[in-house]
Design a protein around this motif. Structure first.
Motif, PDB file in Angstrom:
ATOM      1  N   ASN A  62       0.827  -1.210   0.000  1.00 49.00           N
ATOM      2  CA  ASN A  62       0.000   0.000   0.000  1.00 49.00           C
ATOM      3  C   ASN A  62       0.863   1.262   0.000  1.00 49.00           C
ATOM      4  O   ASN A  62       0.538   2.251  -0.666  1.00 49.00           O
ATOM      5  CB  ASN A  62      -0.929   0.004   1.214  1.00 49.00           C
ATOM      6  N   GLY A  63       1.952   1.219   0.733  1.00 44.18           N
ATOM      7  CA  GLY A  63       2.857   2.358   0.759  1.00 44.18           C
ATOM      8  C   GLY A  63       3.476   2.618  -0.604  1.00 44.18           C
ATOM      9  O   GLY A  63       3.595   3.773  -1.038  1.00 44.18           O
ATOM     10  N   LYS A  64       3.871   1.547  -1.290  1.00 44.59           N
ATOM     11  CA  LYS A  64       4.447   1.712  -2.624  1.00 44.59           C
ATOM     12  C   LYS A  64       3.406   2.228  -3.619  1.00 44.59           C
ATOM     13  O   LYS A  64       3.727   3.051  -4.494  1.00 44.59           O
ATOM     14  CB  LYS A  64       5.021   0.379  -3.105  1.00 44.59           C
ATOM     15  N   VAL A  65       2.175   1.749  -3.478  1.00 40.17           N
ATOM     16  CA  VAL A  65       1.110   2.233  -4.363  1.00 40.17           C
ATOM     17  C   VAL A  65       0.859   3.717  -4.124  1.00 40.17           C
ATOM     18  O   VAL A  65       0.701   4.502  -5.067  1.00 40.17           O
ATOM     19  CB  VAL A  65      -0.187   1.423  -4.143  1.00 40.17           C
ATOM     20  N   GLU A  66       0.807   4.119  -2.856  1.00 42.84           N
ATOM     21  CA  GLU A  66       0.605   5.532  -2.541  1.00 42.84           C
ATOM     22  C   GLU A  66       1.747   6.385  -3.083  1.00 42.84           C
ATOM     23  O   GLU A  66       1.532   7.483  -3.598  1.00 42.84           O
ATOM     24  CB  GLU A  66       0.490   5.711  -1.027  1.00 42.84           C
ATOM     25  N   GLY A  67       2.980   5.855  -2.979  1.00 40.72           N
ATOM     26  CA  GLY A  67       4.116   6.584  -3.524  1.00 40.72           C
ATOM     27  C   GLY A  67       4.022   6.746  -5.025  1.00 40.72           C
ATOM     28  O   GLY A  67       4.335   7.816  -5.577  1.00 40.72           O
ATOM     29  N   ALA A  68       3.565   5.674  -5.707  1.00 41.11           N
ATOM     30  CA  ALA A  68       3.402   5.753  -7.159  1.00 41.11           C
ATOM     31  C   ALA A  68       2.307   6.751  -7.535  1.00 41.11           C
ATOM     32  O   ALA A  68       2.431   7.491  -8.516  1.00 41.11           O
ATOM     33  CB  ALA A  68       3.083   4.376  -7.718  1.00 41.11           C
ATOM     34  N   GLU A  69       1.225   6.778  -6.746  1.00 38.31           N
ATOM     35  CA  GLU A  69       0.149   7.733  -7.006  1.00 38.31           C
ATOM     36  C   GLU A  69       0.637   9.165  -6.848  1.00 38.31           C
ATOM     37  O   GLU A  69       0.280  10.049  -7.637  1.00 38.31           O
ATOM     38  CB  GLU A  69      -1.025   7.468  -6.051  1.00 38.31           C
ATOM     39  N   LEU A  70       1.455   9.406  -5.829  1.00 39.71           N
ATOM     40  CA  LEU A  70       2.009  10.747  -5.634  1.00 39.71           C
ATOM     41  C   LEU A  70       2.906  11.150  -6.798  1.00 39.71           C
ATOM     42  O   LEU A  70       2.887  12.293  -7.252  1.00 39.71           O
ATOM     43  CB  LEU A  70       2.789  10.803  -4.317  1.00 39.71           C
ATOM     44  N   ALA A  71       3.698  10.169  -7.262  1.00 39.54           N
ATOM     45  CA  ALA A  71       4.593  10.464  -8.390  1.00 39.54           C
ATOM     46  C   ALA A  71       3.801  10.788  -9.652  1.00 39.54           C
ATOM     47  O   ALA A  71       4.224  11.607 -10.478  1.00 39.54           O
ATOM     48  CB  ALA A  71       5.514   9.273  -8.630  1.00 39.54           C
ATOM     49  N   ARG A  72       2.629  10.131  -9.816  1.00 39.12           N
ATOM     50  CA  ARG A  72       1.806  10.369 -11.006  1.00 39.12           C
ATOM     51  C   ARG A  72       0.954  11.627 -10.890  1.00 39.12           C
ATOM     52  O   ARG A  72       0.470  12.141 -11.898  1.00 39.12           O
ATOM     53  CB  ARG A  72       0.888   9.168 -11.263  1.00 39.12           C
ATOM     54  N   SER A  73       0.721  12.062  -9.654  1.00 38.62           N
ATOM     55  CA  SER A  73      -0.228  13.162  -9.458  1.00 38.62           C
ATOM     56  C   SER A  73       0.221  14.439 -10.168  1.00 38.62           C
ATOM     57  O   SER A  73      -0.617  15.178 -10.704  1.00 38.62           O
ATOM     58  CB  SER A  73      -0.420  13.429  -7.967  1.00 38.62           C
ATOM     59  N   ALA A  74       1.537  14.691 -10.187  1.00 37.46           N
ATOM     60  CA  ALA A  74       2.031  15.935 -10.788  1.00 37.46           C
ATOM     61  C   ALA A  74       1.701  15.990 -12.275  1.00 37.46           C
ATOM     62  O   ALA A  74       1.054  16.937 -12.751  1.00 37.46           O
ATOM     63  CB  ALA A  74       3.527  16.066 -10.554  1.00 37.46           C
ATOM     64  N   TRP A  75       2.152  14.961 -13.040  1.00 36.47           N
ATOM     65  CA  TRP A  75       1.862  14.999 -14.473  1.00 36.47           C
ATOM     66  C   TRP A  75       0.390  14.687 -14.749  1.00 36.47           C
ATOM     67  O   TRP A  75      -0.171  15.130 -15.764  1.00 36.47           O
ATOM     68  CB  TRP A  75       2.777  14.073 -15.254  1.00 36.47           C
ATOM     69  N   GLY A  76      -0.280  13.942 -13.843  1.00 36.59           N
ATOM     70  CA  GLY A  76      -1.699  13.665 -14.032  1.00 36.59           C
ATOM     71  C   GLY A  76      -2.531  14.937 -13.968  1.00 36.59           C
ATOM     72  O   GLY A  76      -3.470  15.128 -14.751  1.00 36.59           O
ATOM     73  N   GLN A  77      -2.169  15.846 -13.045  1.00 36.03           N
ATOM     74  CA  GLN A  77      -2.878  17.115 -12.938  1.00 36.03           C
ATOM     75  C   GLN A  77      -2.645  17.978 -14.171  1.00 36.03           C
ATOM     76  O   GLN A  77      -3.554  18.675 -14.631  1.00 36.03           O
ATOM     77  CB  GLN A  77      -2.419  17.845 -11.681  1.00 36.03           C
ATOM     78  N   ARG A  78      -1.443  17.909 -14.716  1.00 36.23           N
ATOM     79  CA  ARG A  78      -1.153  18.683 -15.928  1.00 36.23           C
ATOM     80  C   ARG A  78      -1.978  18.172 -17.105  1.00 36.23           C
ATOM     81  O   ARG A  78      -2.549  18.952 -17.870  1.00 36.23           O
ATOM     82  CB  ARG A  78       0.332  18.602 -16.258  1.00 36.23           C
ATOM     83  N   ILE A  79      -2.046  16.846 -17.240  1.00 37.69           N
ATOM     84  CA  ILE A  79      -2.825  16.266 -18.343  1.00 37.69           C
ATOM     85  C   ILE A  79      -4.301  16.605 -18.181  1.00 37.69           C
ATOM     86  O   ILE A  79      -4.992  16.913 -19.159  1.00 37.69           O
ATOM     87  CB  ILE A  79      -2.606  14.745 -18.403  1.00 37.69           C
ATOM     88  N   ALA A  80      -4.797  16.565 -16.956  1.00 35.46           N
ATOM     89  CA  ALA A  80      -6.207  16.867 -16.717  1.00 35.46           C
ATOM     90  C   ALA A  80      -6.531  18.318 -17.047  1.00 35.46           C
ATOM     91  O   ALA A  80      -7.633  18.624 -17.535  1.00 35.46           O
ATOM     92  CB  ALA A  80      -6.558  16.568 -15.260  1.00 35.46           C
ATOM     93  N   ALA A  81      -5.581  19.232 -16.788  1.00 37.99           N
ATOM     94  CA  ALA A  81      -5.842  20.659 -16.964  1.00 37.99           C
ATOM     95  C   ALA A  81      -5.616  21.149 -18.392  1.00 37.99           C
ATOM     96  O   ALA A  81      -6.246  22.116 -18.820  1.00 37.99           O
ATOM     97  CB  ALA A  81      -4.955  21.458 -16.002  1.00 37.99           C
ATOM     98  N   MET A  82      -4.741  20.480 -19.146  1.00 36.11           N
ATOM     99  CA  MET A  82      -4.384  20.959 -20.482  1.00 36.11           C
ATOM    100  C   MET A  82      -5.309  20.395 -21.548  1.00 36.11           C
ATOM    101  O   MET A  82      -5.910  19.318 -21.364  1.00 36.11           O
ATOM    102  CB  MET A  82      -2.933  20.577 -20.792  1.00 36.11           C
TER     103      MET A  82
END
Length: 280
Positions: A62-82
């Motif tokens: 679960n910790g590794k999954v949360e870490g992966a989600e955090l790593a994706r959140s930055a570019w995921g927010q950019r893709i969602a907004a652009m």
């Protein structure tokens, strides 16, 4: 050393177990005992012994999954907004799209469309830019979300080719004639030696098929009606297959992925498919 037994000149040896064997047996037993004490080991009703170290694989995953989600959140927010155009113009984001899009496509779409997205008989090629419902980003994303003839979404796209022969709308001669005409729309050389049948088929087409496919057979993307004048055929362009489709009809299905994929994943997958078409 022997046991004292002897039979027909054969003596039974009494060789002791080698010390190395005893050593490894003892070490193994001590290791097992230590593991039972330190690590999760024994079931106890609905739970289990936690061990003195408190090790928990589930918490680690679960910790590794949360870490992966955090790593994706930055570019995921950019893709969602652009918007789609700006994303496709951003080389850094497109590297992410190609990497994660390939994973998404492989996990969810490749079973039908193939890993190269070029489809097989009955499943469309997604790289040829011949789209039943339209090839702009918003339309592709909507198709991914709601599916086609899918019971999983109330707003699913609906498309069906009538069974003109099986349901008795056309007799066999009319089916064969209109198949010849449809074949000639994408292969004009087919008319040679079949002028009479093609002419009869043109009349049948005008009376039965124009309402969906249009007077020239160009189809209607708003309704998912295929263009009969190009070389992109979902089930095959041979005359036998065309006859079968007219006789038995078709009602393909694509699952609705909106309940399984997030909006960002749908957008990413859409851009991935457009990019594959451009790099075809």
């Amino acid at each position: 050393m022997t046991t004292g037994h002897e039979w027909n000149g054969i003596k039974e040896l009494n060789t002791p177990v080698p010390r190395a064997v005893w050593f490894f047996l003892i070490v193994t037993a001590l290791f097992s005992l230590g593991y039972w004490v330190l690590m999760p080991a024994w079931p106890v009703g609905k739970t289990y012994t936690r061990g003195l170290l408190g090790h928990d694989d589930k918490e680690i995953v679960n910790g590794k999954v949360e870490g992966a989600e955090l790593a994706r959140s930055a570019w995921g927010q950019r893709i969602a907004a652009m918007d789609y155009g700006n994303i496709r113009a951003d080389d850094q984001l497109m590297m992410i799209v190609r990497e994660h899009g390939q994973r998404l496509f492989g996990d969810n779409c490749a079973a039908c469309h193939g890993m190269d997205a070029k489809g097989v008989k009955g499943f469309p090629n997604l790289t040829d830019k011949d789209w039943l419902w339209g090839g702009d980003p918003d339309t592709i994303a909507q198709t991914i979300r709601v599916g086609v003839n899918s019971a999983q979404h109330p707003e699913t796209r609906v498309s069906q080719m009538m069974a003109f022969g099986r349901d008795g709308i056309l007799d066999d001669d009319s089916v064969l004639a209109v198949a010849d005409y449809v074949k000639s729309l994408s292969a004009p050389s087919w008319i040679k030696g079949r002028a009479k049948s093609v002419a009869q088929g043109r009349t049948v087409f005008a009376e039965n098929c124009v309402v969906c496919h249009g007077p020239e057979g160009h189809g209607n993307q708003a309704l998912g009606i295929p263009n009969l004048t190009d070389t992109a055929w979902l089930y095959g362009a041979d005359i036998g297959t065309i006859q079968d489709v007219i006789y038995d009809g078709r009602q393909g299905e694509m699952p609705a992925w909106g309940h399984r994929l997030s909006p960002v994943e749908v957008k990413l997958l859409t851009i991935y498919l457009l990019d594959k078409g451009d790099r075809r």
